[in-house]
Design an enzyme around this catalytic site. Structure first.
Site, PDB file in Angstrom:
ATOM      1  N   ASP A   5      18.090  10.670 -60.086  1.00 37.31           N
ATOM      2  CA  ASP A   5      17.121  10.095 -58.977  1.00 37.31           C
ATOM      3  C   ASP A   5      17.898   9.748 -57.672  1.00 37.31           C
ATOM      4  OD1 ASP A   5      14.837   7.551 -60.262  1.00 37.31           O
ATOM      5  OD2 ASP A   5      14.478   9.480 -58.831  1.00 37.31           O
ATOM      6  N   SER A  54       2.789   2.551 -55.013  1.00 38.73           N
ATOM      7  CA  SER A  54       2.929   3.461 -56.352  1.00 38.73           C
ATOM      8  C   SER A  54       3.727   4.980 -55.871  1.00 38.73           C
ATOM      9  CB  SER A  54       1.563   3.951 -56.968  1.00 38.73           C
ATOM     10  OG  SER A  54       1.052   4.771 -56.375  1.00 38.73           O
ATOM     11  N   ALA A  99       2.650   7.504 -56.825  1.00 38.55           N
ATOM     12  CA  ALA A  99       1.712   8.528 -56.631  1.00 38.55           C
ATOM     13  C   ALA A  99       1.327   8.551 -55.095  1.00 38.55           C
ATOM     14  CB  ALA A  99       0.791   8.333 -57.776  1.00 38.55           C
ATOM     15  N   THR A 100       0.813   7.249 -54.791  1.00 34.65           N
ATOM     16  CA  THR A 100       0.490   7.311 -53.449  1.00 34.65           C
ATOM     17  C   THR A 100       1.346   7.277 -52.297  1.00 34.65           C
ATOM     18  OG1 THR A 100       0.572   5.033 -53.233  1.00 34.65           O
ATOM     19  CG2 THR A 100      -1.742   5.851 -54.146  1.00 34.65           C
ATOM     20  N   ARG A 101       2.765   6.583 -52.730  1.00 31.93           N
ATOM     21  CA  ARG A 101       3.952   6.772 -51.857  1.00 31.93           C
ATOM     22  C   ARG A 101       3.456   5.646 -50.661  1.00 31.93           C
ATOM     23  NH1 ARG A 101       4.325  11.749 -51.019  1.00 31.93           N
ATOM     24  NH2 ARG A 101       6.137  11.717 -49.657  1.00 31.93           N
ATOM     25  N   MET A 102       2.455   4.456 -50.854  1.00 35.67           N
ATOM     26  CA  MET A 102       2.007   3.679 -49.736  1.00 35.67           C
ATOM     27  C   MET A 102       1.766   2.188 -50.361  1.00 35.67           C
ATOM     28  SD  MET A 102      -0.699   5.288 -47.230  1.00 35.67           S
ATOM     29  CE  MET A 102      -2.078   5.330 -48.426  1.00 35.67           C
ATOM     30  N   ASP A 120      14.436   4.914 -64.321  1.00 35.63           N
ATOM     31  CA  ASP A 120      14.445   3.427 -64.483  1.00 35.63           C
ATOM     32  C   ASP A 120      12.910   3.019 -64.287  1.00 35.63           C
ATOM     33  OD1 ASP A 120      16.129   2.649 -61.649  1.00 35.63           O
ATOM     34  OD2 ASP A 120      14.133   3.660 -61.983  1.00 35.63           O
TER      35      ASP A 120
HETATM   36  N1  LIG Z   1       7.230  -0.805 -51.169  1.00 35.19           N
HETATM   37  C1  LIG Z   1       6.806   0.543 -50.640  1.00 35.19           C
HETATM   38  N2  LIG Z   1       5.767   0.473 -49.646  1.00 35.19           N
HETATM   39  C2  LIG Z   1       5.331   1.713 -49.384  1.00 35.19           C
HETATM   40  N3  LIG Z   1       5.873   2.869 -49.338  1.00 35.19           N
HETATM   41  C3  LIG Z   1       7.057   2.947 -50.154  1.00 35.19           C
HETATM   42  C4  LIG Z   1       7.627   1.736 -50.615  1.00 35.19           C
HETATM   43  N4  LIG Z   1       8.695   2.226 -51.302  1.00 35.19           N
HETATM   44  C5  LIG Z   1       8.922   3.662 -50.955  1.00 35.19           C
HETATM   45  N5  LIG Z   1       7.861   4.025 -50.173  1.00 35.19           N
HETATM   46  C6  LIG Z   1       7.534   5.257 -49.894  1.00 35.19           C
HETATM   47  O1  LIG Z   1       7.304   6.251 -51.031  1.00 35.19           O
HETATM   48  C7  LIG Z   1       8.500   7.199 -51.249  1.00 35.19           C
HETATM   49  C8  LIG Z   1       8.505   7.454 -52.398  1.00 35.19           C
HETATM   50  O2  LIG Z   1       9.216   6.277 -53.230  1.00 35.19           O
HETATM   51  P1  LIG Z   1       9.869   6.596 -54.531  1.00 35.19           P
HETATM   52  O3  LIG Z   1      10.359   5.084 -55.138  1.00 35.19           O
HETATM   53  O4  LIG Z   1       8.974   7.338 -55.527  1.00 35.19           O
HETATM   54  O5  LIG Z   1      11.062   7.504 -54.235  1.00 35.19           O
HETATM   55  P2  LIG Z   1      12.357   7.078 -53.398  1.00 35.19           P
HETATM   56  O6  LIG Z   1      12.565   5.552 -53.911  1.00 35.19           O
HETATM   57  O7  LIG Z   1      12.204   7.166 -52.002  1.00 35.19           O
HETATM   58  O8  LIG Z   1      13.426   7.929 -54.002  1.00 35.19           O
HETATM   59  P3  LIG Z   1      13.660   8.007 -55.721  1.00 35.19           P
HETATM   60  O9  LIG Z   1      12.609   8.741 -56.531  1.00 35.19           O
HETATM   61  O10 LIG Z   1      14.996   8.510 -55.737  1.00 35.19           O
HETATM   62  O11 LIG Z   1      13.489   6.449 -56.318  1.00 35.19           O
HETATM   63  C9  LIG Z   1       9.441   6.617 -50.362  1.00 35.19           C
HETATM   64  O12 LIG Z   1      10.292   7.675 -50.025  1.00 35.19           O
HETATM   65  C10 LIG Z   1       8.836   5.820 -49.199  1.00 35.19           C
HETATM   66  O13 LIG Z   1       8.609   6.587 -48.011  1.00 35.19           O
END
Ligand SMILES: Nc1ncnc2c1ncn2[C@@H]1O[C@H](COP(=O)(O)OP(=O)(O)OP(=O)(O)O)[C@@H](O)[C@H]1O
Ligand SMILES: [K+]
Ligand SMILES: [Mg+2]
Length: 697
Positions: free
Chosen positions: A321, A392, A394-397, A533
């Protein structure tokens, strides 16, 4: 874990316990589990019966000889049992020191099973209950100074926890709800603040309990490599059984002993059989497996299956990760970049509103930055919210919907763009340059939208951990490919990947994409290891061959994995791979030694047993042993003692230096192959001289 776990090899108390266990293992049910030694076990019984028979017959000389053979066959079985019992004893001692965590403690059990959004500590009512009365799903309050009563997940609040009881690290760690650092372990201590914890396992089902049960051999299933090796050994054993059976009529040695033929002849054949079947590796195989597991425990890793430990030795792809593994992980908001015509405070205010209900470290850091930069936002309370959109993978938002239809969102640029376009807004190409600028620095850009309008970008800083580059170098030398997986955008991922020195990376990875990547590597015949994790890692952890869940991770991640890293240190995966490799190498080395050392016995026993019928066999008698009887007895004694002599190597494992597999194989074949050929000649000759000196030959 503290260093008392690195037990002395022959810790006296453990050796005594192992000796008692060795006798206990003489039950047929226990002996049957190890086919090679079971043949020796039957041989011991048979020669004991033959001794009794010889006692009642004529000529006492054979009786003494038969008794000596029978005794040393029993020793062979006992030494094998002792090796396994000693390995199990050590692992049990280690696991027990882990179990030591389960101090009898009280728990402050909260009514109900749903975390009511308490308005602070005073709203929480609890009743004190015994810790081991807690059940999965119960809510408990743990305050500063309290011991965490059971393994669980923080569902409310943030606290610093002293996990030194399991990690040996006295530096407190933050455990908070909502993030990927939400798990707490029973027996650790909360140092500050208070948290509400949802108990995640029933007593007796914790990972420590599962480890202890597995180590107690109750549930230690044989690993595929062990099964394959056992089949080979059983095959070899059957071949020698057949050979010996056909030799029965030819054992002139028996005839030479004037008439006592059948009893002594049979004894000689049993002795020959035991010396030719692979008893050395047969006796140590189980000890090597258990010792491998306990070396994992020494690295503070709980392996919930022996197969995982072994697969660790064969891994050739490592999925890591980005956030929290390759980078420090507590990504913090560091700046606001408003879009054209938007003032910074408006951007900060919208980002703040979209994050007030966001429990992730990212969300919290945005609230903190907005309040720190704009005092006007200090007092801004959470407005009446119609709906919270939690983050989440999935939505990344994430964001909120206000009554009256206003929606506030923040997240990955592509995700927010789709959201805004769905509301009829513009794609905000102008922001692309700003987003890329932030990403090229290895930071994570979060784009903020108010309704259909893009307000600007928030920069989340992240830093690559120290020493990560060298570790990846070392892995490459071991033939292991490192792949960084991240939900982050491609530009950020590329920047971090270049800085960390990984071989490849997958950006904008959704849980499904991670799963697909693992399947793809496995389809190419590779073994994939990963650490995870978050709950979003669970499907991938379930698919990977070696799946290490952080102890600080969610229960879902831990259930899906086959190992738990108590230190929650993602680079631990490298140590796990090395330990797994070392176990496989030890098994290979001792198998080589065992097969090689059986060859020498041909030169000791065959001439002794058959030189009467085939005088030309005398050419094989290069050791010039005193007499046929002492030749056979010396070989049987050596065959037993070599097991004891190799126990330290079986338990400690062969020395492991990260080099290419080919180089290691060559070294081991030379050392243990040639060693295995030479040592028995010296050993048997020495014993023969000893027996002669003692007038026993
Ligand atoms: N709390 C949040 N609110 C909104 N968007 C978020 C938030 N946290 C992360 N993101 C967005 O979602 C994307 C994916 O987050 P995710 O946690 O799945 O991956 P990451 O933390 O960037 O990397 P890793 O997969 O190594 O944890 C991030 O790159 C960021 O652009
Ligand atoms: K043998
Ligand atoms: Mg993440």
């Amino acid at each position: 874990m503290s260093d008392e776990k690195t037990l002395a090899l022959f810790d006296r108390a453990l050796a005594g316990q192992a000796a008692r266990d060795a006798l206990r293992k003489l039950s047929p049910r226990a002996q049957w589990r190890n086919p090679v030694m079971f043949v020796v076990y039957l041989g011991s019984i048979l020669t004991s019966v033959l001794y009794l028979q010889a006692l009642s017959g004529r000529g006492e000389a054979p009786a003494g000889f038969i008794l000596a053979i029978a005794l040393w066959l029993w020793f062979t079985v006992l030494f094998a049992n002792f090796a396994e019992a000693l390995a199990e004893g050590r692992s049990k001692a280690q696991a027990a020191s882990l179990r030591g965590l389960k101090k009898k403690t009280w728990a402050k059990k909260l009514a109900g099973a749903e975390p009511h959004r308490a308005q602070g500590r005073e709203a929480l009512r609890f009743t004190p209950v015994e810790a081991d009365l807690l059940r999965r799903g119960d809510l408990v309050l743990v305050e500063a100074g309290d011991l965490v009563p059971a393994d669980g997940e923080v569902v409310e609040g943030v606290a610093s926890v002293d996990e030194s009881a399991i990690t040996g690290e006295s530096a407190p760690v933050i455990r908070e709800s909502g993030g990927d650092f939400c798990a707490v372990t029973g027996g650790t201590r909360v140092l500050s603040d208070w948290v509400v914890v949802r108990v995640s396992v029933n007593p007796g089902e914790t990972f420590v309990d599962r480890m202890i049960a597995m180590v107690e051999n109750a549930s230690r299933k044989k690993t595929p490599n062990e099964i394959a090796l056992t089949i080979l050994l059983v095959g070899l054993t059957l071949v020698f059984l057949l050979v010996i059976a056909t030799l029965r009529p030819f054992s002139a040695f028996a005839v030479a002993q004037s008439g006592a033929g059948s009893v002594v002849g049979l004894t000689v054949l049993v002795a020959l059989l035991v010396c030719l079947i692979p008893t050395t590796i047969g006796a140590l195989l189980s000890a090597i497996g258990v010792a491998g597991m306990s070396r994992m425990l020494q690295a503070n890793v709980i392996a919930t299956s022996g197969r995982a430990v072994e697969a660790a030795g064969d891994v050739d792809v490592l999925l890591l990760d980005k956030t929290g593994t390759i980078t420090l992980g507590n990504r913090q908001a560091s700046a606001f970049y408003p879009a054209e015509g938007v003032d910074e405070q408006a951007l900060a205010s919208a980002a703040l509103l979209a994050s007030l209900a966001d429990e992730t470290p990212e969300g919290r850091s945005i609230v903190a930055l907005a309040r720190q930069r704009f005092t006007a936002l200090q007092g801004q309370e959470a407005p009446a919210v119609a709906r919270v959109e939690a983050f989440s993978a999935a939505t990344r938002m994430s964001g909120i919907d206000l009554p009256g239809g206003r929606t506030l969102r923040k997240g990955a640029f592509d995700a927010v763009q789709r959201h805004v376009q769905a509301l009829g807004g513009a794609a905000g190409a102008a922001l692309q340059a700003r987003v890329d600028g932030v990403a090229r620095r290895g930071s994570t850009p979060l784009v903020v939208a108010d309704g259909a309008r893009l307000l600007g970008v928030v920069e989340l800083k992240d830093t690559v951990k120290a020493g990560v580059r060298e570790r990846f170098e070392q892995l490459r030398r071991m033939g292991i490919k490192t792949v960084m997986i991240t939900g982050d955008n491609r530009v950020t991922a590329a920047a971090i990947a270049a800085e960390a020195g990984v071989d490849d990376f997958l950006a904008e990875a959704t849980p499904e994409a991670k799963l697909a990547l693992i399947r793809q590597y496995q389809a190419e015949g590779r073994l994939v290891a990963m650490t995870g994790d978050g709950t979003n890692d669970a499907p991938a952890l379930a698919q990977a061959d070696v799946a290490v869940a952080m102890n600080s991770g969610t229960q879902a991640a831990k259930e899906a994995g086959n190992m738990v890293d108590l230190d929650s240190s993602p680079t631990k995966l490298i140590e796990i791979v090395e330990t797994g490799k070392q176990m496989l190498m030890t098994r290979g080395a001792l198998t080589t030694f065992s097969i090689a050392n059986d060859v020498a016995k041909y030169f000791a026993i065959i001439p002794a047993a058959f030189v009467g019928t085939y005088p030309q066999l005398a050419a094989l008698d290069i050791m010039r042993l005193t007499s046929p009887g002492s030749a056979i007895l010396s070989a049987v004694i050596f065959n037993a003692l070599i097991i004891i002599a190799l126990i330290p190597l079986a338990l400690r494992g062969v020395r492991y230096a990260p080099a290419s597999a080919a180089a290691l194989l060559r070294r081991n074949l030379l050392l243990y192959g040639l060693g295995g050929l030479a040592v028995p000649f010296a050993g048997i000759k020495l014993i023969d001289l000893l027996l002669t000196g003692l007038g026993l030959a």
